[in-house]
Design a protein around this motif. Sequence first.
Motif, PDB file in Angstrom:
ATOM      1  N   ALA A  63       0.828  -1.208   0.000  1.00  0.00           N
ATOM      2  CA  ALA A  63       0.000   0.000   0.000  1.00  0.00           C
ATOM      3  C   ALA A  63       0.864   1.261   0.000  1.00  0.00           C
ATOM      4  CB  ALA A  63      -0.933  -0.004   1.207  1.00  0.00           C
ATOM      5  N   TRP A  64       1.979   1.222   0.722  1.00  0.00           N
ATOM      6  CA  TRP A  64       2.871   2.385   0.710  1.00  0.00           C
ATOM      7  C   TRP A  64       3.643   2.492  -0.605  1.00  0.00           C
ATOM      8  CZ3 TRP A  64       3.167   6.724   3.356  1.00  0.00           C
ATOM      9  CH2 TRP A  64       2.398   6.800   4.508  1.00  0.00           C
ATOM     10  N   ALA A  65       3.947   1.378  -1.224  1.00  0.00           N
ATOM     11  CA  ALA A  65       4.550   1.425  -2.557  1.00  0.00           C
ATOM     12  C   ALA A  65       3.603   2.124  -3.528  1.00  0.00           C
ATOM     13  CB  ALA A  65       4.881   0.012  -3.033  1.00  0.00           C
ATOM     14  N   ARG A  66       2.305   1.776  -3.439  1.00  0.00           N
ATOM     15  CA  ARG A  66       1.303   2.429  -4.292  1.00  0.00           C
ATOM     16  C   ARG A  66       1.263   3.934  -4.052  1.00  0.00           C
ATOM     17  NH1 ARG A  66      -3.161   5.209  -4.603  1.00  0.00           N
ATOM     18  NH2 ARG A  66      -2.902   5.551  -2.378  1.00  0.00           N
ATOM     19  N   LYS A  67       1.420   4.345  -2.785  1.00  0.00           N
ATOM     20  CA  LYS A  67       1.366   5.768  -2.443  1.00  0.00           C
ATOM     21  C   LYS A  67       2.430   6.553  -3.210  1.00  0.00           C
ATOM     22  CE  LYS A  67      -0.430   8.912   0.429  1.00  0.00           C
ATOM     23  NZ  LYS A  67      -1.867   9.261   0.430  1.00  0.00           N
ATOM     24  N   TYR A  68       3.643   6.026  -3.263  1.00  0.00           N
ATOM     25  CA  TYR A  68       4.724   6.707  -3.985  1.00  0.00           C
ATOM     26  C   TYR A  68       4.480   6.702  -5.488  1.00  0.00           C
ATOM     27  CZ  TYR A  68       7.565   7.423   0.130  1.00  0.00           C
ATOM     28  OH  TYR A  68       8.030   7.879   1.335  1.00  0.00           O
ATOM     29  N   LEU A  69       3.958   5.601  -6.012  1.00  0.00           N
ATOM     30  CA  LEU A  69       3.644   5.535  -7.441  1.00  0.00           C
ATOM     31  C   LEU A  69       2.523   6.509  -7.787  1.00  0.00           C
ATOM     32  CD1 LEU A  69       3.808   1.659  -7.789  1.00  0.00           C
ATOM     33  CD2 LEU A  69       5.448   3.291  -8.747  1.00  0.00           C
ATOM     34  N   HIS A  70       1.609   6.727  -6.845  1.00  0.00           N
ATOM     35  CA  HIS A  70       0.543   7.708  -7.045  1.00  0.00           C
ATOM     36  C   HIS A  70       1.126   9.114  -7.076  1.00  0.00           C
ATOM     37  CE1 HIS A  70      -3.261   9.801  -6.730  1.00  0.00           C
ATOM     38  NE2 HIS A  70      -2.865  10.363  -5.604  1.00  0.00           N
ATOM     39  N   TRP A  71       2.013   9.412  -6.140  1.00  0.00           N
ATOM     40  CA  TRP A  71       2.663  10.728  -6.130  1.00  0.00           C
ATOM     41  C   TRP A  71       3.417  10.969  -7.437  1.00  0.00           C
ATOM     42  CZ3 TRP A  71       4.859   9.819  -0.566  1.00  0.00           C
ATOM     43  CH2 TRP A  71       3.890  10.178   0.379  1.00  0.00           C
ATOM     44  N   GLU A  72       3.990   9.911  -8.000  1.00  0.00           N
ATOM     45  CA  GLU A  72       4.756  10.037  -9.242  1.00  0.00           C
ATOM     46  C   GLU A  72       3.847  10.160 -10.462  1.00  0.00           C
ATOM     47  OE1 GLU A  72       8.446  10.322 -11.285  1.00  0.00           O
ATOM     48  OE2 GLU A  72       7.941  10.418  -9.138  1.00  0.00           O
ATOM     49  N   GLY A  73       2.543   9.939 -10.282  1.00  0.00           N
ATOM     50  CA  GLY A  73       1.602  10.052 -11.391  1.00  0.00           C
ATOM     51  C   GLY A  73       1.480   8.789 -12.222  1.00  0.00           C
ATOM     52  N   LEU A  74       1.888   7.646 -11.662  1.00  0.00           N
ATOM     53  CA  LEU A  74       1.827   6.381 -12.394  1.00  0.00           C
ATOM     54  C   LEU A  74       0.576   5.569 -12.049  1.00  0.00           C
ATOM     55  CD1 LEU A  74       5.582   5.300 -12.103  1.00  0.00           C
ATOM     56  CD2 LEU A  74       4.464   6.583 -13.936  1.00  0.00           C
ATOM     57  N   ILE A  75      -0.021   5.862 -10.899  1.00  0.00           N
ATOM     58  CA  ILE A  75      -1.224   5.160 -10.447  1.00  0.00           C
ATOM     59  C   ILE A  75      -2.236   6.186  -9.963  1.00  0.00           C
ATOM     60  CG2 ILE A  75      -2.171   3.672  -8.617  1.00  0.00           C
ATOM     61  CD1 ILE A  75       0.248   1.962  -8.786  1.00  0.00           C
ATOM     62  N   SER A  76      -3.488   5.972 -10.320  1.00  0.00           N
ATOM     63  CA  SER A  76      -4.563   6.817  -9.808  1.00  0.00           C
ATOM     64  C   SER A  76      -5.496   5.956  -8.964  1.00  0.00           C
ATOM     65  CB  SER A  76      -5.353   7.460 -10.954  1.00  0.00           C
ATOM     66  OG  SER A  76      -6.031   6.479 -11.715  1.00  0.00           O
ATOM     67  N   ALA A  77      -6.361   6.606  -8.219  1.00  0.00           N
ATOM     68  CA  ALA A  77      -7.365   5.905  -7.421  1.00  0.00           C
ATOM     69  C   ALA A  77      -8.708   6.575  -7.707  1.00  0.00           C
ATOM     70  CB  ALA A  77      -7.027   5.973  -5.936  1.00  0.00           C
ATOM     71  N   PRO A  78      -9.358   6.209  -8.838  1.00  0.00           N
ATOM     72  CA  PRO A  78     -10.588   6.887  -9.234  1.00  0.00           C
ATOM     73  C   PRO A  78     -11.722   6.706  -8.247  1.00  0.00           C
ATOM     74  CG  PRO A  78     -10.234   4.913 -10.561  1.00  0.00           C
ATOM     75  CD  PRO A  78      -8.982   5.139  -9.759  1.00  0.00           C
ATOM     76  N   LYS A  79     -11.706   5.611  -7.493  1.00  0.00           N
ATOM     77  CA  LYS A  79     -12.684   5.423  -6.430  1.00  0.00           C
ATOM     78  C   LYS A  79     -12.090   4.501  -5.381  1.00  0.00           C
ATOM     79  CE  LYS A  79     -15.183   1.473  -8.409  1.00  0.00           C
ATOM     80  NZ  LYS A  79     -16.518   0.958  -8.754  1.00  0.00           N
ATOM     81  N   ARG A  80     -12.656   4.546  -4.193  1.00  0.00           N
ATOM     82  CA  ARG A  80     -12.132   3.748  -3.090  1.00  0.00           C
ATOM     83  C   ARG A  80     -12.183   2.263  -3.447  1.00  0.00           C
ATOM     84  NH1 ARG A  80     -10.911   4.702   2.109  1.00  0.00           N
ATOM     85  NH2 ARG A  80     -11.180   3.042   3.629  1.00  0.00           N
ATOM     86  N   GLY A  81     -11.096   1.566  -3.152  1.00  0.00           N
ATOM     87  CA  GLY A  81     -11.077   0.133  -3.408  1.00  0.00           C
ATOM     88  C   GLY A  81     -10.651  -0.249  -4.807  1.00  0.00           C
ATOM     89  N   LEU A  82     -10.113   0.691  -5.578  1.00  0.00           N
ATOM     90  CA  LEU A  82      -9.665   0.389  -6.940  1.00  0.00           C
ATOM     91  C   LEU A  82      -8.373   1.133  -7.225  1.00  0.00           C
ATOM     92  CD1 LEU A  82     -10.393  -0.999  -9.668  1.00  0.00           C
ATOM     93  CD2 LEU A  82     -11.435   1.176 -10.344  1.00  0.00           C
ATOM     94  N   TRP A  83      -7.357   0.405  -7.665  1.00  0.00           N
ATOM     95  CA  TRP A  83      -6.102   0.994  -8.111  1.00  0.00           C
ATOM     96  C   TRP A  83      -6.060   0.900  -9.627  1.00  0.00           C
ATOM     97  CZ3 TRP A  83      -1.903  -1.560  -4.462  1.00  0.00           C
ATOM     98  CH2 TRP A  83      -2.200  -1.238  -3.143  1.00  0.00           C
ATOM     99  N   MET A  84      -5.602   1.972 -10.287  1.00  0.00           N
ATOM    100  CA  MET A  84      -5.631   2.008 -11.742  1.00  0.00           C
ATOM    101  C   MET A  84      -4.366   2.676 -12.276  1.00  0.00           C
ATOM    102  SD  MET A  84      -8.535   3.769 -14.175  1.00  0.00           S
ATOM    103  CE  MET A  84      -9.782   2.591 -13.639  1.00  0.00           C
TER     104      MET A  84
END
Length: 298
Positions: A63-84
């Motif tokens: 989950a923390w790995a995803r957080k950094y990828l989100h900050w980098e603009g590689l992953i979004s979270a369009p709604k709760r419970g979904l990684w994209m």
Amino acid sequence: MTKGEGAEFVQWMPFVLDALREQGGSAAPRDVYEVVARLAKVPDEKRFAKMGGGGLRFPNQVAWARKYLHWEGLISAPKRGLWMLTESGKSRRLSQEEARKMFLKWVAIHAETRSGAKKEHVQPEPDPGVEPVSAPDEQYREELLAVLQAVAPAEFERFCADFLRHIGMEHVEVTGGAGDRGIDGFGYLRVGPLVTTTVAFQCKRYSGAVSPKEVREFRGAIGTRAEKGIFFTTGYFTDAARGAAREDIAKPIELVDGDRLADLLEEHEFGLRGTRTYEVDHEFLSNYRKDPRRNDDA
């Protein structure tokens, strides 16, 4: 790794991108955890290791790995419970060295943000250079599972039965106790206007692993008494146990581990109350420039 060099969760960042690509670009978090574990060949003893607070360390790190990828603009979270994956994320192949550099980049960015926040006398963000105890917004899940693990076994059976009633199962009966023959209860699930199916359930208030032997014993106990089984646990199922649940497609066993149980309780608001919180959207606010006339040291 120590602060300034990286954190243990950095190693999962490339695998998170690969896992989402394998899933077609988007997936539920628990599916990402499973695919990352498979791609990275994470052994069970590491995958299901507990943190001090009782939660599982591996999903927390992913989950923390995803957080950094989100900050980098590689992953979004369009709604709760979904990684994209974003458009950039779909084509980005990340090496371990690139992941480490990305981590250090965001450590520096947030260190600067915290420094500015102190000057403004506002609440700074947590230090991203130190691996946190719990994943963002996930602390309540650890508390929930700790509470359920502390109740008496018969009370956990009653809790699961009440949850099944809450989501629409009919004529739910708890049969656990001495002489239960490996089944804690039964209920009837309506699958259409004219069709119902008999469901048997088993409840294990564990903090550790459910073995494949226990899954097979549950299936054997069901026999001809039900058409489907649900196995609840506050712990987790090993890969071998998950394989055992799929051995007989004519008598499917649905596995509900602690993580999935928390998902279901959240979705149906059973034992959990929803609250609303906010976090500062630094990416959005960066579109508005700082007033050059302001003297921050004043």
